[in-house]
Design a protein around this motif. Structure first.
Motif, short mmCIF file in Angstrom:
data_model
loop_
_atom_site.label_atom_id
_atom_site.label_comp_id
_atom_site.label_asym_id
_atom_site.label_seq_id
_atom_site.Cartn_x
_atom_site.Cartn_y
_atom_site.Cartn_z
N THR A 143 0.86 -1.18 0.00
CA THR A 143 0.00 0.00 0.00
C THR A 143 0.89 1.23 0.00
OG1 THR A 143 -1.72 -1.13 1.28
CG2 THR A 143 -1.81 1.27 1.23
N LEU A 180 0.82 4.76 0.74
CA LEU A 180 -0.07 5.63 1.50
C LEU A 180 -0.24 7.04 0.93
CD1 LEU A 180 1.02 4.45 5.06
CD2 LEU A 180 -1.14 3.95 3.91
N LYS A 215 -6.22 0.26 9.72
CA LYS A 215 -5.84 1.44 10.50
C LYS A 215 -4.95 2.38 9.70
CE LYS A 215 -3.64 2.80 14.87
NZ LYS A 215 -3.00 2.30 16.11
N HIS A 216 -3.98 1.80 8.96
CA HIS A 216 -3.07 2.68 8.21
C HIS A 216 -3.80 3.46 7.12
CE1 HIS A 216 -2.72 -1.45 6.41
NE2 HIS A 216 -2.95 -0.79 5.29
N ASN A 242 -5.91 6.21 9.07
CA ASN A 242 -5.01 7.24 9.59
C ASN A 242 -4.55 8.18 8.49
OD1 ASN A 242 -5.18 6.28 12.20
ND2 ASN A 242 -3.18 5.30 12.21
N GLU A 243 -4.23 7.64 7.33
CA GLU A 243 -3.78 8.47 6.22
C GLU A 243 -4.93 9.34 5.70
OE1 GLU A 243 -1.27 10.22 3.46
OE2 GLU A 243 -0.70 8.81 5.06
N LEU A 292 3.82 -1.62 3.82
CA LEU A 292 3.34 -0.24 3.79
C LEU A 292 4.47 0.65 3.30
CD1 LEU A 292 1.41 0.00 7.19
CD2 LEU A 292 0.59 -0.79 4.95
N ASP A 303 5.59 4.63 2.51
CA ASP A 303 5.25 6.01 2.82
C ASP A 303 6.42 6.90 2.43
OD1 ASP A 303 3.85 8.19 3.77
OD2 ASP A 303 3.50 7.36 5.77
N GLU A 335 7.63 -0.53 5.58
CA GLU A 335 7.31 -1.19 6.84
C GLU A 335 6.54 -2.48 6.55
OE1 GLU A 335 4.35 -0.58 10.69
OE2 GLU A 335 4.83 1.14 9.42
N PHE A 346 3.86 -4.69 7.31
CA PHE A 346 2.62 -4.64 8.08
C PHE A 346 2.23 -6.03 8.58
CE2 PHE A 346 -2.09 -4.97 8.02
CZ PHE A 346 -2.35 -4.17 9.12
#
Length: 487
Positions: free
Chosen positions: A48, A50, A89-90, A93-94, A434, A436, A446, A448
């Motif tokens: 993903t 973000l 959640k990610h 949050n974004e 993840l 970013d 990261e 996840f």
């Protein structure tokens, strides 16, 4: 003769494109070096990106801002994220970094809202639009959220009993919306959506259940059609019918001040993709302006609920071609190291097509192939692209690994595929990365979730002690309750 894969792409599409570029023979997606991602994490994997979530939210807000200014529109615009597209959640949050609101569809969504509110991601003035058919738990959770002070929660009434159920559970006054049961396209097996209340019944419903109810205030009319926001006669006809209902309601209901036009913006599913977002928004705003001016009522505030558009283009999946099977004189099957049914379920459930491109070997010769998954299921395959009745990839060579990517897969695939649970033929869920950017604009990575292991699946199936513990507790509890009933 041009026989390299890069030549095929050059002849077929405009390339490179904004998000797709080449670094020598390696593909980059939003400047992510995909070959390095594979080298570091292996395959299969999902990722993903973000920043694309915030990018798409910003684009939509800008389009609406321009349309509102162009047409001197007097209402405000509110962007809501449709959480069912991806509950992670990610993702939330974004998305919530961008001063947006959210739309929910079932009871456990409210638990997520409460957790995000506790973490400071959702504020008291964040709109929580509650769609869906509301069973007891959903009603209870909505009431708890509102009773604890979140007054910007707006349940969208889906059936005739929900006003009474909500009134019993919610302390004090509250606002609601009404969902229109839109008429479907002729190709559907039914005429009217199962969701919401029919066009002709909305005004009588308001007069019978809301108008004289001192506790309930109608704020919003909700309009959505399954095929999304498209420039065709069907969409514009349904929008005009919706606006007729809005102006009729507005004349007898002063508190009605918002129109929710739902979601349905398409996302890029081909390198040939074209869609004039700005034109569509301009025309929607223009049509609302005209209808309200003719009826001499104030224009409504506009809400949207974009799900796939918010998160879809942030996702991708990467596989390795494990082996090639020549099944007859024409068909070559390239076998991937995962399953389409488990990792991209929309490809077989609704025949959805994503952008598919090789990660490496763009300077090699190409061939026509079919793609097969690892399950022993005849539907576990992918055989054509959106604009070509075939798949072409660099030629399979045993000594030269080939990796392929599917892009813009970020919406629905995890939840439909049963993320973290059992997979068809027990094919494990791939690892998820993840991606970013830090404050300097450098990419960060990261892990996840790792790839599922045998013990994860065995625990779900009841073979593992750790995975079986909660089930044992529930069974004991159930036996005690049954024993009490029998006595």
């Amino acid at each position: 003769m041009n026989t390299k894969y890069i030549d095929l792409i050059d002849q077929t599409y405009y390339f490179p494109q904004e998000e797709f570029t080449l670094d020598d023979e390696y593909l980059r997606f939003h400047d992510i070096p995909l070959n390095e991602l594979v080298e570091k994490y292996g395959s299969p994997l999902k990722f993903t990106y973000l920043p694309k979530i915030s990018d798409n939210i910003g684009r939509a807000k800008n389009w609406f801002a321009q349309a509102i200014e162009k047409h001197a529109y007097k209402g405000r615009y509110q962007y809501c994220y449709c959480t069912k597209s991806s509950h992670f959640k990610h993702v939330l949050n974004e998305a919530l970094k961008n001063d947006i609101h959210i739309e929910t569809s079932s009871a456990f969504d409210i638990n997520i809202v409460e957790k995000l509110k506790k973490d400071g991601k959702i504020k008291d003035d964040t709109y929580v639009i509650c769609n869906g058919f509301k069973r007891d738990q959903y009603v209870e959770n909505i009431a708890r959220l509102m009773n604890e002070g979140h007054k910007n929660c707006i349940p969208i009434i889906d059936n005739y009993e929900e006003i009474e159920l909500l009134s019993e559970a919610i302390e004090g006054d509250f606002q609601v919306g009404i969902r229109i049961a839109s008429e479907e396209e002729p190709k559907f097996e039914f005429y009217t959506s199962r969701l919401g209340i029919g066009y002709k019944n909305i005004v009588p419903f308001y007069e019978n259940q809301i108008k004289d109810n001192d506790k309930v205030e109608l704020k919003m009319l909700h309009f959505f059609i399954n095929t999304g926001i498209r420039d065709n006669a069907y969409y514009w006809n349904e929008l005009v019918k919706c606006l007729k209902v809005y102006v009729r309601l507005k004349k007898i209901c002063p508190t009605l001040d918002s129109l929710n036009i739902g979601g349905g913006f398409p996302i890029k599913n081909s390198l040939h993709f074209e869609y004039d977002y700005q034109y569509m928004i301009d025309e929607i705003i223009n049509q609302i302006n005209i209808a309200c001016a003719e009826a001499e009522v104030p224009v409504p505030h506009i809400f949207t609920e974009f799900g796939s558009f918010t998160v879809g283009e942030s996702g991708g999946a990467i596989y390795e071609i494990l082996y090639q099977k020549q099944q007859n004189d024409r068909e070559k099957w390239n076998m991937i190291d995962s399953s389409f049914i488990t990792t991209l379920p929309d490809t077989w459930a609704i025949n959805k097509r994503f952008i598919m491109l090789p990660i490496n070997r763009w300077n090699d010769e190409y061939e026509r192939v079919l793609l097969g998954g690892l399950t022993c299921d005849s539907d576990d395959y992918y055989n054509s692209e959106q604009n070509m009745n075939a798949i072409y990839l660099p030629k399979y060579k045993r000594d030269k690994p080939l990796y392929i990517g599917f892009f813009n897969t970020g919406a629905y695939q995890e939840t439909i595929g049963g993320y973290g649970g059992l997979q068809h033929c027990l094919i494990p869920q791939p690892k998820h990365i993840l991606i970013d950017k830090d404050k300097k604009g450098n990419l960060t990575y990261e892990l996840f979730s790792p790839e599922q292991k045998a013990e994860d699946l065995l625990g779900i199936l009841g073979y593992g002690a750790e995975g079986d513990e909660n089930r044992k507790k529930e069974i004991v509890k159930d036996k005690k309750e049954k024993a009490g009933i029998e006595k």
